[in-house]
Write an enzyme that holds these catalytic residues in place. Structure first.
Site, PDB file in Angstrom:
ATOM      1  N   LYS A   1      -4.823   6.409   8.672  1.00  0.00           N
ATOM      2  CA  LYS A   1      -5.908   6.704   7.627  1.00  0.00           C
ATOM      3  C   LYS A   1      -6.800   7.667   8.113  1.00  0.00           C
ATOM      4  CE  LYS A   1      -9.159   4.710   4.297  1.00  0.00           C
ATOM      5  NZ  LYS A   1      -9.825   3.435   3.788  1.00  0.00           N
TER       6      LYS A   1
ATOM      7  N   ARG B   1       0.878  -1.187  -0.002  1.00  0.00           N
ATOM      8  CA  ARG B   1      -0.114  -0.052  -0.194  1.00  0.00           C
ATOM      9  C   ARG B   1       0.887   1.302   0.081  1.00  0.00           C
ATOM     10  NH1 ARG B   1      -2.257   3.477   4.291  1.00  0.00           N
ATOM     11  NH2 ARG B   1      -4.399   4.139   3.902  1.00  0.00           N
TER      12      ARG B   1
ATOM     13  N   SER C   1     -12.794  -3.689   1.079  1.00  0.00           N
ATOM     14  CA  SER C   1     -12.858  -3.133   2.669  1.00  0.00           C
ATOM     15  C   SER C   1     -14.556  -2.853   2.900  1.00  0.00           C
ATOM     16  CB  SER C   1     -12.212  -1.750   2.842  1.00  0.00           C
ATOM     17  OG  SER C   1     -10.974  -1.858   2.724  1.00  0.00           O
TER      18      SER C   1
END
Length: 213
Positions: A137, A39, A108
């Site tokens: 996040k 990521r 997700s």
């Protein structure tokens, strides 16, 4: 490739910078990580493809699959084992059609409404969370807590991995909520010894198994 969600590592460019991406990941795999997601929201596609190919080569023979976060074209170009997308990162059906039936595809999910809308036949697993608020996040949904996690897991038609602020001491509670495993970033990447940090999660799983027996 078998899908073992027990300890799901998500990489972070900044946290991996000190030891290096490949070095951090491989140390974590030696410690017990069972699946790796690459990521990097800021890398170009070309940079991410290069990183993915390096990781794919390093992971060869370990049995640990490499998942790419969000970017379908990167996953295809790098020959990754899978792709993970968020609710706003593309269409699941289109991603499955491009990837083919053998590639891992995860999604997700934060709410029951999102669960009700998904096509389980196109997916292999779900990432449920955040369980806790997390600095990795900033735009995440409201934290679920373990009660909220358990509610989503119970309604999920697919195996689920929990994510969001989880640490080794949360292994038992996460498993009690019904999740197959924990997805972590800083609890492994943000430590001076990723192998030891991963071992702490594996130890928690072993202790939980002993308690159940």
């Amino acid at each position: 490739m078998p899908l073992d969600l027990s300890l799901y590592l998500i990489t972070d460019r900044g946290l991996c910078a000190g030891q290096g991406l490949v070095e951090t990941v491989m140390a974590a795999v030696r410690g017990g990580v069972t699946i790796v997601q690459l990521r990097d929201k800021y890398a170009s596609d070309a940079e991410l493809i290069d990183q993915a190919r390096q990781l794919k080569a390093a992971l060869a023979g370990t049995g640990v699959p490499l998942i790419i976060n969000d970017r379908l074209e990167v996953a295809l170009a790098a020959g990754a084992d899978g792709l993970h997308i968020g609710q706003d990162d593309g269409d699941v059906a289109k991603a499955r059609a491009a990837l083919g039936p053998e590639t891992i595809l995860g999604l997700s999910v934060q709410t029951h409404a999102q669960l009700a809308c998904l096509d389980p036949g196109a997916l292999d697993y779900l990432g449920l969370g955040p369980v806790f608020a997390t600095p990795s996040k900033h735009d995440h949904a409201a934290p679920l807590g373990f009660e909220g996690l358990a509610s989503l897991v119970a309604a999920s038609p697919l195996p689920a991995v929990a994510i969001g602020g989880l640490k080794a001491e949360h292994v038992a509670a996460t498993r009690d909520a019904g999740a197959r495993g924990l997805a972590v970033i800083s609890a492994i990447c943000g430590t001076p010894d990723p192998e030891l940090a991963a071992q702490a999660f594996s130890a928690g799983s072993c202790h939980r198994s002993a308690d159940v027996q």
